[in-house]
Design a protein around this motif. Structure first.
Motif, PDB file in Angstrom:
ATOM      1  N   GLU A 247       0.777  -1.056   0.063  1.00  0.00           N
ATOM      2  CA  GLU A 247       0.082   0.109   0.131  1.00  0.00           C
ATOM      3  C   GLU A 247       0.892   1.208  -0.091  1.00  0.00           C
ATOM      4  N   GLY A 248       2.116   1.219   0.422  1.00  0.00           N
ATOM      5  CA  GLY A 248       3.104   2.288   0.253  1.00  0.00           C
ATOM      6  C   GLY A 248       2.826   2.986   1.668  1.00  0.00           C
ATOM      7  N   GLU A 249       2.998   4.233   1.659  1.00  0.00           N
ATOM      8  CA  GLU A 249       2.887   5.011   3.017  1.00  0.00           C
ATOM      9  C   GLU A 249       1.347   5.087   3.419  1.00  0.00           C
ATOM     10  N   ILE A 250       1.317   4.864   4.810  1.00  0.00           N
ATOM     11  CA  ILE A 250      -0.053   4.816   5.273  1.00  0.00           C
ATOM     12  C   ILE A 250      -0.145   5.293   6.870  1.00  0.00           C
ATOM     13  N   GLY A 251      -0.914   6.015   7.020  1.00  0.00           N
ATOM     14  CA  GLY A 251      -1.289   6.500   8.406  1.00  0.00           C
ATOM     15  C   GLY A 251      -1.915   5.810   9.285  1.00  0.00           C
ATOM     16  N   PHE A 252      -1.890   5.800  10.688  1.00  0.00           N
ATOM     17  CA  PHE A 252      -2.633   5.119  11.400  1.00  0.00           C
ATOM     18  C   PHE A 252      -3.194   5.993  12.533  1.00  0.00           C
ATOM     19  N   GLU A 253      -4.190   6.210  13.089  1.00  0.00           N
ATOM     20  CA  GLU A 253      -4.760   6.576  14.106  1.00  0.00           C
ATOM     21  C   GLU A 253      -5.467   6.001  15.150  1.00  0.00           C
TER      22      GLU A 253
ATOM     23  N   GLY B 159      -4.856  -3.396  24.618  1.00  0.00           N
ATOM     24  CA  GLY B 159      -4.221  -3.287  23.431  1.00  0.00           C
ATOM     25  C   GLY B 159      -4.355  -2.024  22.820  1.00  0.00           C
ATOM     26  N   LEU B 160      -3.992  -1.976  21.414  1.00  0.00           N
ATOM     27  CA  LEU B 160      -3.806  -0.888  20.647  1.00  0.00           C
ATOM     28  C   LEU B 160      -4.911  -1.342  19.612  1.00  0.00           C
ATOM     29  N   THR B 161      -5.677  -0.221  19.363  1.00  0.00           N
ATOM     30  CA  THR B 161      -6.792  -0.455  18.371  1.00  0.00           C
ATOM     31  C   THR B 161      -6.951   0.913  17.500  1.00  0.00           C
ATOM     32  N   GLY B 162      -7.325   0.909  16.309  1.00  0.00           N
ATOM     33  CA  GLY B 162      -7.151   1.993  15.556  1.00  0.00           C
ATOM     34  C   GLY B 162      -7.789   1.748  14.118  1.00  0.00           C
ATOM     35  N   ARG B 163      -7.211   2.675  13.098  1.00  0.00           N
ATOM     36  CA  ARG B 163      -7.354   2.517  11.629  1.00  0.00           C
ATOM     37  C   ARG B 163      -6.299   2.977  11.017  1.00  0.00           C
ATOM     38  N   PHE B 164      -6.027   2.221  10.054  1.00  0.00           N
ATOM     39  CA  PHE B 164      -4.775   2.490   9.070  1.00  0.00           C
ATOM     40  C   PHE B 164      -5.572   3.145   7.746  1.00  0.00           C
ATOM     41  N   ASP B 165      -5.045   4.075   7.180  1.00  0.00           N
ATOM     42  CA  ASP B 165      -5.568   4.777   5.766  1.00  0.00           C
ATOM     43  C   ASP B 165      -6.105   3.589   5.149  1.00  0.00           C
ATOM     44  N   ALA B 166      -5.305   2.822   4.331  1.00  0.00           N
ATOM     45  CA  ALA B 166      -5.581   1.770   3.387  1.00  0.00           C
ATOM     46  C   ALA B 166      -5.971   0.398   3.845  1.00  0.00           C
ATOM     47  N   LEU B 167      -5.571   0.244   5.225  1.00  0.00           N
ATOM     48  CA  LEU B 167      -5.934  -1.273   5.564  1.00  0.00           C
ATOM     49  C   LEU B 167      -7.183  -1.287   6.409  1.00  0.00           C
TER      50      LEU B 167
END
Length: 141
Positions: A101-107, A114-122
């Motif tokens: 996917e290349g460069e992706i952001g996580f929030e 644990g850690l929960t969130g969202r990746f731009d492309a995933l």
């Protein structure tokens, strides 16, 4: 004699309530550093699937800051990448390079589980707090 007993129980009750309040406040703020992973071997396919995020503290300009060692695996594990974390009151974010996917952001956010969130492309991701898949040999898993 009866009066002294009430005093001690009132003092004891006050100390117990104060201790409980401190414990509740401390329990609300889990530490950020740790290993978060959903990486699992696929025995049928002989592959490794998932991702790991290892968050580490360091000191920068006399302040505590955080970096993460991020590794993706969509069959074969990629080279781990060291990324800076942006920490806010409501969560954290970072940017990493995914192999397809290349460069992706996580929030996302971190809690006791644990850690929960969202990746731009995933999309959405949930990484339980625990040990790395690379520690399995040491723990007997």
């Amino acid at each position: 004699m009866h009066l002294r007993h009430r005093y001690f129980s009132l003092t004891g009750m006050t100390v117990a309530l104060l201790g409980f309040a401190i414990a509740c406040v401390a329990a609300d703020a889990p530490k950020l550093q740790g290993i978060y992973s959903n990486m699992e071997p696929s025995v049928e396919q002989g592959e490794l699937i998932g991702m790991e995020v290892f968050i580490l503290p360091h000191v920068r300009d006399d302040e505590v800051a955080y970096v993460a060692l991020v590794q993706f695996s969509d069959g074969l594990p990629t080279r781990p990448q060291l990324v800076d974390l942006a920490i806010r009151d409501d969560g954290m974010s970072f940017t990493a390079v995914h192999p397809t996917e290349g460069e992706i952001g996580f929030e996302g956010t971190i809690d006791a589980d644990g850690l929960t969130g969202r990746f731009d492309a995933l999309g959405e991701v949930s990484l339980p707090r625990g040990e790395s898949i690379w520690q399995w040999g040491a723990s007997g898993r």
